[in-house]
Write an enzyme that holds these catalytic residues in place. Structure first.
Site, PDB file in Angstrom:
ATOM      1  N   GLY A 181       1.094  19.523 -11.031  1.00 60.67           N
ATOM      2  CA  GLY A 181       1.047  20.688 -11.905  1.00 60.67           C
ATOM      3  C   GLY A 181      -0.354  20.906 -12.436  1.00 60.67           C
ATOM      4  O   GLY A 181      -1.031  19.950 -12.844  1.00 60.67           O
ATOM      5  N   HIS A 446     -29.030  34.590 -32.013  1.00 60.95           N
ATOM      6  CA  HIS A 446     -29.754  33.986 -30.894  1.00 60.95           C
ATOM      7  C   HIS A 446     -30.482  32.735 -31.401  1.00 60.95           C
ATOM      8  O   HIS A 446     -31.045  32.753 -32.493  1.00 60.95           O
ATOM      9  CB  HIS A 446     -30.775  34.988 -30.344  1.00 60.95           C
ATOM     10  CG  HIS A 446     -31.701  34.389 -29.325  1.00 60.95           C
ATOM     11  ND1 HIS A 446     -31.338  34.229 -28.003  1.00 60.95           N
ATOM     12  CD2 HIS A 446     -32.976  33.909 -29.429  1.00 60.95           C
ATOM     13  CE1 HIS A 446     -32.340  33.691 -27.327  1.00 60.95           C
ATOM     14  NE2 HIS A 446     -33.346  33.483 -28.175  1.00 60.95           N
TER      15      HIS A 446
END
Length: 467
Positions: A181, A446
């Site tokens: 899975g 930033h």
């Protein structure tokens, strides 16, 4: 306990149940929660939290092994499996204790025991520690959670063939692991054991791994994991497991129909979960159960007077944060709060804590097209982001999907470092019904990974700057 009559009784103290109980108490209800095992439920004790502790260990171990890339030296890097597990259990235990404190702080009565519905607001309790044999409630919320699903021929033995529970507490680190899975649980364990040095194979019956995710993200994840050294089979199934003394022989049918046998030291079953609906009296009261889960409406109401259900026991998405939010909505509706709204499942973020991480919210590109939307799609790679390069995490992608006519953000899909933290930005945007215009006008700091979220939006409208 002298008083056994309550306004609200919650059965199960996982992230849905204990949150519902606390919110009920905050709204002035006399509240009790009945828990048969651990405060905090599977999530805090055997799921979300301890697995993240294990994955953090794997992350640090990986970084130590690659210290030279950062100009550092780390020789003879190794680990102690017992200490790794002990740290994970300590983290889980600390949080579970915190749940007890929160319930006490909010004056919620905690009853240790197993509950059975008797009708008419009565609940029989097989109590521990001298608790009551029966309590009554004006309103009952079922938050009994779910457990690992098994299939014939793939039954766990707790020794060589594991469910998530055994996989979290290995006594030794296996040299080879088969993970059956590739949903969130399977891929997280595959990532952990592979990083810790196990030869790891993943078998997925669907045609791609993490099949609930966007196809592009799924393909990128597979390419990255295989580059790391994982062996992945999709469109395949494990037909049989034969446990020996120290190894398990697996019969695997591959996508081309061929069968191969391979031995592994351990097998981890990650083939889904099923609700804990047995033994609580649902049948006698007429509470509807379908495919192992309780059926409810948008307010978590079962259709049987004063009985509600929330969280994993009601079906997908099987997420702790979904259960908690459902619990709040359910209790606020019971209390008559005016501004309560049904849960928008399309606004629930999904996170997978493999390395690199996967996170998403809303529709995939394919789902949006199938729903009739004309779409605009933006992409931004981690390789174009300064913070990602500085972190040494240049593998990944941020993808956004918009309605081309209205600018509505339909979905966001991310693969890379720390995307499970970034996704909430898009979650807020969807909840606020944000369009591309608001996202474009938002100033992103930033240098941060979050700049990629901005750039992906810009890319969808041919305005991207840094690629």
């Amino acid at each position: 306990m002298a008083d056994t009559s309550f306004d609200l009784v919650v059965i199960g103290a996982g992230p849905g149940g204990y949150v519902a109980a606390i919110r009920g108490a905050q709204l002035g209800m006399k509240t009790a929660v009945i828990e048969r095992e651990h405060l905090g439920g599977i999530c805090l004790n055997w799921g979300c939290i301890p697995t993240k502790a294990l994955l953090r260990t794997a992350e640090v171990y990986h970084l130590m092994q690659h210290a030279d890339q950062f100009g550092l030296s780390a020789k003879d890097v190794s680990y102690d499996t017992e200490k790794v597990v002990k740290r994970s259990r300590k983290v889980a235990g600390k949080l579970a204790g915190g749940v007890g404190y929160l319930l006490k702080k909010n004056k919620v009565t905690v009853i240790d025991g197993e509950a059975t519905l008797k009708g008419g607001g009565k609940i029989a309790v097989a109590a521990k520690n001298g608790g009551p044999n029966e309590v009554t409630a004006k309103h009952i919320v079922l938050a009994t959670g779910a457990r690992a699903r098994t299939l014939p021929g793939l039954e766990p033995d707790g020794k060589l063939i594991w469910t998530y529970k055994e996989a979290m507490v290995p006594d030794t680190m296996p040299k080879s692991v088969l993970v059956i899975g590739s949903g969130a649980i399977g891929i997280e364990f595959a990532s952990f054991y592979h990083t810790m040095g196990a030869d790891t194979t993943v078998v997925e019956i669907m045609d791609r791994i993490v099949p609930a995710e966007d196809e592009e993200i799924s393909a990128l994840a597979r390419k990255t994991f295989e580059k790391q050294g994982m062996s992945i089979h999709t469109g395949a199934k494990v037909e049989k497991l034969d446990a020996g003394k120290n190894k398990v022989k697996a019969t695997i049918q591959t996508a081309d129909g061929k069968k191969e046998e391979k031995s592994f030291e351990r097998v981890i079953l990650a083939i889904g979960i099923t609700g804990n609906v047995e033994g609580i009296g649902l049948e006698d009261l007429g509470v509807k159960v379908e495919k192992g889960h309780i059926v409810v409406d948008e307010w978590s109401y079962t259709g049987v007077e004063n009985i509600y259900a929330i969280g994993d026991v009601t079906g997908p998405p099987w997420l702790a944060h979904k259960a908690s939010h459902e619990g709040v909505i359910c209790v606020e509706k019971i209390a008559g709060v005016n501004d309560v709204h049904p849960l928008e499942t399309d606004n629930i973020p999904a996170c997978t804590y493999c390395n690199p991480q996967i996170a998403s919210v809303g529709m995939t590109e394919a789902e949006a097209k199938a729903a009739g939307h004309e779409v605009r799609v933006g992409r931004f790679p981690f390789q174009g982001n300064g913070k990602a390069l500085a972190l040494g995490e240049d593998q990944g992608l941020v993808k956004t999907v918009f309605d081309a006519t209205t600018g509505e953000l339909l979905g966001a899909h991310m693969f890379g470092a720390e995307v499970t933290e970034l996704i909430q930005g898009y979650g807020i945007a969807k909840t606020l019904e944000t369009t591309e215009a608001e996202l474009m006008h938002t100033v992103f700091p930033h240098p941060t990974l979050s700049e990629m979220m901005h750039e992906s939006v810009l890319d969808a409208y041919d305005r991207v700057i840094h690629i």
